[in-house]
Design an enzyme around this catalytic site. Sequence first.
Site, PDB file in Angstrom:
ATOM      1  N   ASP A  12      -0.001   5.092   0.974  1.00 26.74           N
ATOM      2  CA  ASP A  12      -0.207   6.079   2.040  1.00 26.74           C
ATOM      3  C   ASP A  12      -0.243   5.403   3.403  1.00 26.74           C
ATOM      4  OD1 ASP A  12      -0.604   8.549   0.461  1.00 26.74           O
ATOM      5  OD2 ASP A  12      -2.247   7.402  -0.400  1.00 26.74           O
ATOM      6  N   ASP A  71      -1.318  -0.694   6.075  1.00 23.05           N
ATOM      7  CA  ASP A  71      -1.558  -0.065   7.379  1.00 23.05           C
ATOM      8  C   ASP A  71      -3.043   0.086   7.656  1.00 23.05           C
ATOM      9  OD1 ASP A  71      -2.097   3.340   6.984  1.00 23.05           O
ATOM     10  OD2 ASP A  71      -1.739   1.993   5.308  1.00 23.05           O
ATOM     11  N   ASP A 109       0.896  -1.146   0.000  1.00 22.48           N
ATOM     12  CA  ASP A 109       0.000   0.000   0.000  1.00 22.48           C
ATOM     13  C   ASP A 109       0.949   1.213   0.000  1.00 22.48           C
ATOM     14  OD1 ASP A 109      -2.303   1.652   0.434  1.00 22.48           O
ATOM     15  OD2 ASP A 109      -1.759   1.745   2.553  1.00 22.48           O
TER      16      ASP A 109
END
Length: 199
Positions: free
Chosen positions: A17, A171, A15
């Site tokens: 961001d 995250d 991922d």
Amino acid sequence: MILDIDPKAKGLIFDLDGTISDTMPIHYIAWRNAAAKHGIDFTVELFGQLAGIPLYPTVEKLNELFGTSIDPQQMGDEKEMEYENNMHQAVPIRPVVEIIKKYHGKIPMAVGTGGLKRLAKKSLELIGIDKYIDIIVAYEDVKNYKPHPETFLRCAELMGVEPQFCQVFEDGVLGIEAAKKAGMMVVDVKDFYDVTIGH
């Protein structure tokens, strides 16, 4: 605790961001300011709940939650303009960047993000990671965004690696769910760095 890959991994998917680049505080402030213009108090809790949902669908979700009828394109573009003006402040998330550098050229790698492709490329350039990863699957490349597994399955396809041999670094709750649905190994990178959104 050192972040590393699973011995079975033949392809790595990241991922962007909050995983490669610590952009989440910048996204949060941009959302908070854009929402405030429409009378919405965009809290840290709300941000956590919506993390991983792409730009315009986030506004649609706000309309659902608050009974508003904000134009997703208009508010989304306002938010993204503020984010883009401040994204140079983001710092790389070191444990993840070290993995990317360590396995560059040894194992295929891709980025799977709910963000716009143009900004994903810019984000990687700003922290000097663009030369390590060629494959980016972004908002425009899929019909179904996270928690649907399409983003990560498309990454696997482009890397030429079967899903069960892909390891995802994430995250967000929705991204972790998407990786599990794709039948991939998944690491929650928040265990390896301090999260400081809204502090």
